[in-house]
Scaffold this active site. Structure first.
Site, PDB file in Angstrom:
ATOM      1  N   TYR A 129       0.784  -1.237   0.000  1.00 39.56           N
ATOM      2  CA  TYR A 129       0.000   0.000   0.000  1.00 39.56           C
ATOM      3  C   TYR A 129       0.818   1.289   0.000  1.00 39.56           C
ATOM      4  O   TYR A 129       0.250   2.368  -0.126  1.00 39.56           O
ATOM      5  CB  TYR A 129      -0.959  -0.011   1.193  1.00 39.56           C
ATOM      6  CG  TYR A 129      -2.012  -1.084   1.036  1.00 39.56           C
ATOM      7  CD1 TYR A 129      -3.113  -0.890   0.204  1.00 39.56           C
ATOM      8  CD2 TYR A 129      -1.873  -2.310   1.670  1.00 39.56           C
ATOM      9  CE1 TYR A 129      -4.066  -1.882   0.032  1.00 39.56           C
ATOM     10  CE2 TYR A 129      -2.828  -3.308   1.504  1.00 39.56           C
ATOM     11  CZ  TYR A 129      -3.910  -3.087   0.690  1.00 39.56           C
ATOM     12  OH  TYR A 129      -4.853  -4.073   0.513  1.00 39.56           O
ATOM     13  N   PHE A 416     -11.126  -3.898  10.577  1.00 35.81           N
ATOM     14  CA  PHE A 416     -12.106  -3.451   9.573  1.00 35.81           C
ATOM     15  C   PHE A 416     -11.606  -3.855   8.196  1.00 35.81           C
ATOM     16  O   PHE A 416     -10.475  -4.293   8.037  1.00 35.81           O
ATOM     17  CB  PHE A 416     -12.344  -1.947   9.656  1.00 35.81           C
ATOM     18  CG  PHE A 416     -11.095  -1.109   9.490  1.00 35.81           C
ATOM     19  CD1 PHE A 416     -10.679  -0.688   8.231  1.00 35.81           C
ATOM     20  CD2 PHE A 416     -10.335  -0.728  10.593  1.00 35.81           C
ATOM     21  CE1 PHE A 416      -9.538   0.087   8.075  1.00 35.81           C
ATOM     22  CE2 PHE A 416      -9.196   0.051  10.450  1.00 35.81           C
ATOM     23  CZ  PHE A 416      -8.792   0.451   9.189  1.00 35.81           C
TER      24      PHE A 416
END
Length: 416
Positions: A129, A416
């Site tokens: 990322y 999450f």
């Protein structure tokens, strides 16, 4: 191949089958149907992307509108909106074809258009990322408490009481207790809507077999302010071998609740080891133990990653440990370049203001470095070993580190 957005709810099950398969799960497991039902009930088509190849899902991505606590005035936190990236997969058969880049390009732009000052994620792998501008901003730690060791006990606080409860009773209090608890630390992501109904298996949600446990509620002066859940991961034997448990939830909205929940865990019968994951690197229970070495940190590593999308909004929202002024020349060569620019940050005891400026910069730094120090877990001095941080005014690094620092390191209790 076709990039699909929004993904209609009718595609929930095959989309999720692609997701769990890539993450080494199985769409034939008992809990898969329950997972699908949960996602279907809360499906946000406008926050869901995917790629199909000849009608089959080969890539997935979703975002969740969340709230993130950031440092406020000393000892407090402030809520900001955050675009939470989740459910990111690309099938092994379709790697290195630009599918993730296509999905994340659209998702980040939509977050910018909505006005989210930051985007956050929990990275399955470190290298993925960074090229999209995300950087590690908090850490989490896993611990084992060896309860049979001399000095492993925690003296209880008589102001609080504990009792075992069923999920239905806890559901009346869980959301309020957690919301209060998360505001005690920077870096916490909220659990909105039906999160607790799903977790506890109430309000017509089926309980997940993998999440079953024993629930304990803490009350101080009759008011619920903490709870935990645990399950057995290794049974005890009559030959003297003690059992092992894993803590599934540990939520404390007060120091009294924190002390008494740990006191309860440390005193459980026939238990030798208590495993607890995803906690703060500053876990304070060590200072409640007669022998701090009875608590062993098994792992410490990156947890929540941050990508700054609106530097003035993000930096103006948080509080700072010391007053000061610093002009930042932010370089953002990653996807979108959303954070690039020169910004003056002025902070004092009443708050902070960050705005574009033409003033001479004190520091030149990559957006990723600024994202890493944003919540207070890392320092520019520490990050400078990697290069790319230029101190243009003497003492600017030390000044910025003093401003962005926090008394307690941030951490996030919510996946999450």
């Amino acid at each position: 191949m076709e990039l699909v957005h929004p993904v209609p709810v009718e595609e929930c099950e095959p989309w999720m089958a692609a997701l769990v398969t890539t993450l080494l799960g199985s769409p034939w497991d008992d809990d898969f149907r329950r997972h699908v039902e949960r996602w279907r009930r809360d499906w946000l088509a406008d926050h869901t992307w995917g790629v199909q190849d000849r009608g089959r899902w080969v890539a997935t991505l979703a975002t969740d509108p969340r709230t993130l606590t950031v440092p406020g005035a000393p000892g407090t936190t402030v809520d900001i909106s955050a675009d939470a990236l989740t459910a990111v997969t690309v099938a092994a058969t379709h790697r290195r074809q630009g599918l993730l880049t296509k999905m994340i390009t659209e998702s980040l732009q939509e977050a910018v258009d909505r006005g989210d000052p930051v985007a956050v994620l929990i990275a399955a792998e470190w290298p993925i990322y960074g090229r999209f501008g995300y950087a590690p901003a908090t850490r989490g730690a896993d611990y084992t408490l060896f309860t049979r060791r001399v000095g492993a006990s925690v003296r209880p606080d008589p102001a609080g009481t504990l009792r075992q409860v069923e999920p239905e009773e806890l559901s009346k209090h869980a959301a309020a207790i957690f919301d209060n608890a998360r505001r005690r630390w920077a870096g916490q992501v909220d659990r909105p809507g039906d999160w607790w109904s799903r977790r506890l298996g109430v309000d017509n949600y089926e309980r997940m077999a993998s999440g079953q446990g024993t629930w304990i509620l803490h009350e101080t002066d009759g008011e619920p302010d903490g709870f935990l859940a645990w399950k057995v991961t290794r049974d005890f034997e009559l030959n003297g071998e003690y059992a092992e448990i894993r803590v599934l939830e540990f939520v404390s909205g007060s120091d009294t609740a924190y002390r008494n929940l740990w006191s309860y865990l440390a005193a459980l019968d026939v238990i030798g080891e208590v495993k607890i994951h995803g906690r703060s690197v500053d876990e304070p229970v060590r200072w409640l133990l007669g022998d701090g070495r009875a608590l062993k940190q098994e792992y410490c590593g990156d947890d929540t990653w941050v990508r700054l999308l609106d530097v003035p909004a993000a930096l103006s929202a948080r509080g700072y440990a010391t007053p000061g002024r610093v002009v930042l020349d932010v370089i953002d060569d990653d996807l979108g370049g959303y954070a690039a620019g020169r910004f003056a940050l002025d902070a004092d005891a009443t708050g902070a203001e960050c705005a574009p400026t033409s003033d001479a910069p004190d520091l030149r730094l990559p957006q990723r470095a600024l994202a890493s120090i944003y919540l207070g877990d890392h320092s520019l001095r520490g990050l400078s070993v990697a290069g790319g941080i230029e101190e243009l005014t003497a003492g600017a690094v030390a000044r910025a580190d003093a401003m962005f620092g926090t008394a307690l390191r941030p951490w996030n209790a919510t996946m999450f």
